[in-house]
Structures are given as C-alpha cells and as structure tokens.
Design an enzyme around this catalytic site. Structure first.
Site, PDB file in Angstrom:
ATOM      1  N   TYR A  20       1.412  -1.572   0.278  1.00 58.52           N
ATOM      2  CA  TYR A  20      -0.140   0.056   0.143  1.00 58.52           C
ATOM      3  C   TYR A  20       0.856   1.202   0.209  1.00 58.52           C
ATOM      4  CZ  TYR A  20      -3.465  -3.752   1.917  1.00 58.52           C
ATOM      5  OH  TYR A  20      -4.010  -4.684   2.320  1.00 58.52           O
ATOM      6  N   TYR A 148     -14.260  -4.105   3.770  1.00 57.60           N
ATOM      7  CA  TYR A 148     -13.876  -4.605   3.243  1.00 57.60           C
ATOM      8  C   TYR A 148     -12.985  -6.189   3.776  1.00 57.60           C
ATOM      9  CZ  TYR A 148      -8.346  -5.068   2.959  1.00 57.60           C
ATOM     10  OH  TYR A 148      -7.235  -5.309   2.184  1.00 57.60           O
ATOM     11  N   ASP A 254     -16.810 -12.644   9.092  1.00 53.27           N
ATOM     12  CA  ASP A 254     -15.417 -12.075   8.260  1.00 53.27           C
ATOM     13  C   ASP A 254     -15.237 -11.091   9.998  1.00 53.27           C
ATOM     14  OD1 ASP A 254     -12.532 -10.969   7.942  1.00 53.27           O
ATOM     15  OD2 ASP A 254     -13.047 -10.414   6.083  1.00 53.27           O
ATOM     16  N   LYS A 283      -5.059 -12.579  11.403  1.00 56.40           N
ATOM     17  CA  LYS A 283      -4.637 -11.026  12.574  1.00 56.40           C
ATOM     18  C   LYS A 283      -4.011 -11.629  13.786  1.00 56.40           C
ATOM     19  CE  LYS A 283      -5.937  -7.242  10.112  1.00 56.40           C
ATOM     20  NZ  LYS A 283      -5.516  -6.795   9.303  1.00 56.40           N
TER      21      LYS A 283
HETATM   22  C1  LIG Z   1     -11.962  -8.009   8.171  1.00 55.32           C
HETATM   23  C2  LIG Z   1     -10.923  -7.896   7.331  1.00 55.32           C
HETATM   24  N1  LIG Z   1     -11.047  -9.033   6.907  1.00 55.32           N
HETATM   25  C3  LIG Z   1      -9.822  -9.658   5.867  1.00 55.32           C
HETATM   26  C4  LIG Z   1      -8.967  -9.189   6.405  1.00 55.32           C
HETATM   27  C5  LIG Z   1      -7.391  -9.469   5.448  1.00 55.32           C
HETATM   28  O1  LIG Z   1      -6.217 -10.049   5.744  1.00 55.32           O
HETATM   29  P1  LIG Z   1      -4.793 -10.108   5.666  1.00 55.32           P
HETATM   30  O2  LIG Z   1      -4.479  -8.939   6.042  1.00 55.32           O
HETATM   31  O3  LIG Z   1      -4.475 -10.717   6.162  1.00 55.32           O
HETATM   32  O4  LIG Z   1      -4.869 -10.465   4.221  1.00 55.32           O
HETATM   33  C6  LIG Z   1      -8.730  -7.735   6.823  1.00 55.32           C
HETATM   34  C7  LIG Z   1      -7.210  -6.878   7.361  1.00 55.32           C
HETATM   35  O5  LIG Z   1      -7.184  -6.137   7.324  1.00 55.32           O
HETATM   36  C8  LIG Z   1      -9.762  -7.200   7.513  1.00 55.32           C
HETATM   37  O6  LIG Z   1     -10.010  -6.654   8.288  1.00 55.32           O
END
Ligand SMILES: Cc1ncc(COP(=O)(O)O)c(C=O)c1O
Length: 450
Positions: A20, A148, A254, A283
């Site tokens: 990014y 996202y 998610d 995470k």
């Molecule tokens: C809600 C959500 N899902 C998926 C992801 C993607 O995770 P990664 O960066 O480990 O691929 C993120 C990343 O910020 C996220 O906030």
C-alpha cells in the site's frame, strides 16, 4: 549495531517494495529493531507507541515471554509438516481450544495462512456447499457497502470498490450490494436514536431480488474496519442473522479484525448473540506473531462435503496449512486470555477511550467519535455541516501520521478516519498519554488548511 556502513532504511530502499505504499512519495520506512510491550524501538534510538497494534494483530504486547517460549518450544519439536494426510498436536489442541470459545455450532476448523485466505476459504466453502447439495444456482454473495475483506481476488470481489481494488475491477466477480449501518452517514437519512434499523431493509431487498441464487451474506460483524472503522448497532447484526435464516442462505462473519477480544467480546458475533454458518479468523489469532488463518464452520456444512464421490472434496489448501509454530503460539495466546482476564482489560480500555474521546466531539473538525472495545475512532470532516471529506485518499491522513510519529505515536489514519487500536496490555497512563497526543494535535492546528 550490525556493523553495516549503511542504515536499514537506505538498504531497504535499494531492494524492497512495501504494501500500500507509493514508493515514489513515501517517507523512508521506520527502521524497527526491537519490540517490547506496546513499544517499538528504532535503529536511530526512538521509542514509539504502537497505536495500531501493528495492523490490528498484536494483542498481548510485542515479544511476550509466554508466546516467545511457546514458539521456541514448538520450533524445537516440529517446525512444519504438510497437513494433507498428516496431523500434529498443536493443530489438534488449537482446534479443540477454538471450538471451546467460538460461537455455538462452529465445530469444524479449516486452517490457512492470513486474513484474505480465511475469507477465500469461506467463500469457496459456501459456494461449493450449495453445489454439493445440488443447488448450484446459489452462487451470488450479498456484501455490504464499506466492506473490506482482503486483497486476494475473491476477497476483493466481496469488498466495496475502493482505491485498493479499482485497478483490478475487471478481474473481480460481481456481488449484490446492500447498505451497512453507517449511522453517522445514515444511508436512509435517519438518526440512530429514533431509527428502527431501517437500513436493514436494503439487505432484505437484496435477498428478495436475488432469491434462490444467494450463496451467502458476508459481513464484518459490529466493526467494518478498513472501510472506515464503522461501528454497528448490534440489532443490525441480529437482523442479518434472522434474514439469512428466513431466506435460507448462509451467513459468513469475517472476524479477521474483530475476533479475539478487539470489540470487547471474544468474538463480535457475541454482541448480538448470533452464530454464523462460517467465521473467518486471522490477525490476533496468533497475537501478532505469525501469519495464520482459520475458517470455522458447522457440522451441517462439513457434512455436505462427505461423499464417496471424490469430486465433492473441498479442494483447497496451502503449503503452510496448520503450521505448527503458528498453532502453538495461537494456543498459548488463548491460554493467556484464560489466565490473565484479558477481556476485562479490554473493557477497562473501552471505558477510558469512551470517556476521553467523547470530549473531542466539541472540536470543529471532529464529525463523529466511535468506540467499541479496544478501538477508538475519530472521523474528521472539513466542515461539520456538510460532513464533507476526501475519504481514504484525503491528504490529512499522511500529514497526521507524520505528526503523531514525531511525537512517538504510531498511527495510520484511513484518510480522514483517525483511529487508535493499541495492544490490550496498554496501561491507563499510556492510553492517557496517547489520547493527549490526539487531543493536542487536533486542537492545535487546522489540518484541512491548504
Ligand atoms: C475484516 C478483514 N478481513 C480480511 C482482512 C485481510 O487480512 P490479511 O491482511 O491478513 O490478508 C482484513 C485486513 O485488514 C480485514 O480487516
């Protein structure tokens, strides 16, 4: 320190390409040589408070002795083995520990290696589930505005179009989009105090219009992260779950960001007492130590893949699936939750954030203040009456980040959305200090002046 004649930033710029990052405009990267608790230490001797938990992953602090020990112990036993046809103790024990804390009914764990892959697995699982049940017309995902879900192709497809995904637009599959409960910018023009979660009707509209073609509704429960740190009323989440049941489709939660206490509950779904059909985790799963992902689902979904017809197999996997080092650290992190009353600490942090940040509402460019669990959000606007902003690419983001860094606080505003999301081990004094920095910076200067 390393005896090398050049510093890390100079050497970095010769060969590296950062995520990014507009490499032509970005300032040199911060050369981090050590992390301890909530602090990061730089090569040139600075001590910086990690105010965004190193991209929302760290929860118990950097270089935690118990996690270090779990990692070293596991490395001495088994560092990795393929996970097709093999299993190992860390994978089994972690699955048992996850099932014990996950919302009811989520009893099958599929490991992967980051948040995006946890989402890809969920999408593919839902998609093939319907095929295995001979309902292959169910192939549409309903997704929310401001969503996202990651940067791989499937995860980008179910995310809202943004600066992150626009260049790849034609690669992505289509989804049906519906409103999310962005109360500060209410999609149906109402006020939270008097509304009846009217925005939910747009999700119902999408479900009605797409009818028998819907594979799943995909949501970031309670807190939409990269799309603007939007905090939901729990009633919206409950409503989504009820609608999925009523329309006979699946709900994918998610919880890559929200899982493991970030919103004050172990999982954000608990705020509304709901159990999704599929949940995505990453995470904080390894407390910020190792890249890892898990997608958990129900026996009902799992059983749809059991067949003497091998084409019904879930043909998905990664070389590092169920990496034992990551499993061992994740397991130890769950033990820390149990032994150290971590969720209580997040509650105290939430109270402090609410109390202190609420006072900033009076500042001229503060449009909204939102707090949930260990996340404090300030949405900045050019002008309070119109609530106008430049969004994610608003230049105040990098300007503010640079000013906070000068003060020893690492923040990465999402354009006009400034947020503070520290590791849960932050002390009350450290939190006060960080909020003092926020207050001083926002009070002192008109960040929107050209
Ligand atoms: C809600 C959500 N899902 C998926 C992801 C993607 O995770 P990664 O960066 O480990 O691929 C993120 C990343 O910020 C996220 O906030």
């Amino acid at each position: 320190m390393t005896g090398h004649p050049e510093n890390l930033a100079t050497r970095d710029q010769r060969h590296l390409w950062h995520p990014y990052t507009q490499m032509m405009l970005a300032p040199p990267p911060l050369p981090i040589v050590r992390g301890q608790g909530v602090y990061l230490y730089t090569e040139d001797g600075r001590k910086i408070l990690d105010g965004i938990s190193s991209w929302w992953v760290n929860i118990h602090g950097h270089s935690h002795p118990r996690l270090n020990e779990a990692l070293a112990r596991q490395a001495g036993e088994l560092e990795h083995v393929l996970f097709a046809g093999c299993t190992h103790r860390p994978a089994v024990e972690l699955a048992e520990a996850l099932v014990a804390v996950l919302p009811t009914g989520l009893t099958r764990i599929f490991y992967s290696d980051n948040g995006s892959t946890a989402v890809e697995v969920a999408l593919k699982m839902a998609y093939q589930y319907w095929q295995n049940l001979a309902q292959s017309q169910r192939r549409t995902f309903i997704t929310l505005h401001h969503a996202y879900h990651g940067d791989t192709v499937g995860a980008m497809s179910v995310s809202e179009e943004s600066a992150f995904s626009t260049p790849f637009k034609r690669l992505l599959f289509g989804t049906a989009r519906a409103d999310s409960p962005y109360c500060y910018r209410c999609p149906v023009g109402l006020k939270r105090e008097s509304c009846r979660i009217d925005c939910l009707s747009d999700v119902e509209r999408a479900l009605r219009e797409e009818g028998e073609t819907v594979a799943a509704v995909v949501v970031e429960p309670m807190l939409q992260g990269a799309g603007g740190m939007i905090v939901w009323p729990p009633e919206f989440l409950r409503g989504i779950c009820e609608l999925c049941d009523r329309y006979g489709t699946l709900m994918i939660a998610d919880e890559v960001l929200t899982g493991f206490g970030r919103t004050g509950r172990m999982f954000a779904c608990e705020h509304a007492g709901v159990s999704p059909d599929i949940i995505c985790l990453s995470k904080a799963l390894t407390a910020g130590y190792l890249p890892f992902g898990a997608t958990a689902t129900t026996e009902r979904i799992y059983e749809a893949f059991l067949s003497d017809n091998r084409s019904k197999t879930f043909f998905h996997g990664h070389s590092y699936t169920a990496n034992p080092l990551a499993c061992a650290v994740a397991l130890e992190s769950l033990k820390i939750f149990r032994d150290e009353n971590v969720l209580e600490r997040v509650k105290t942090l939430e109270q402090q954030l609410s109390r202190r940040l609420d006072r900033l509402r009076a500042l001229p460019h503060v449009g909204d203040v939102r707090v949930i669990g260990g996340v404090g959000v300030i949405e900045l606007v050019r002008d309070n009456a119109s609530a106008a902003t430049g969004g994610y690419l608003d230049r105040i983001g990098p300007l503010l980040a640079a000013e906070f860094l000068r003060r020893g606080l690492l923040l990465r505003p999402l354009g006009n959305v400034l947020y503070f999301m520290p590791p849960y081990v932050i002390s009350a004094e450290e939190t006060d200090w960080a909020i003092d920095q926020l207050a001083e910076v926002l009070e002192d200067w008109n960040w929107f002046d050209d």
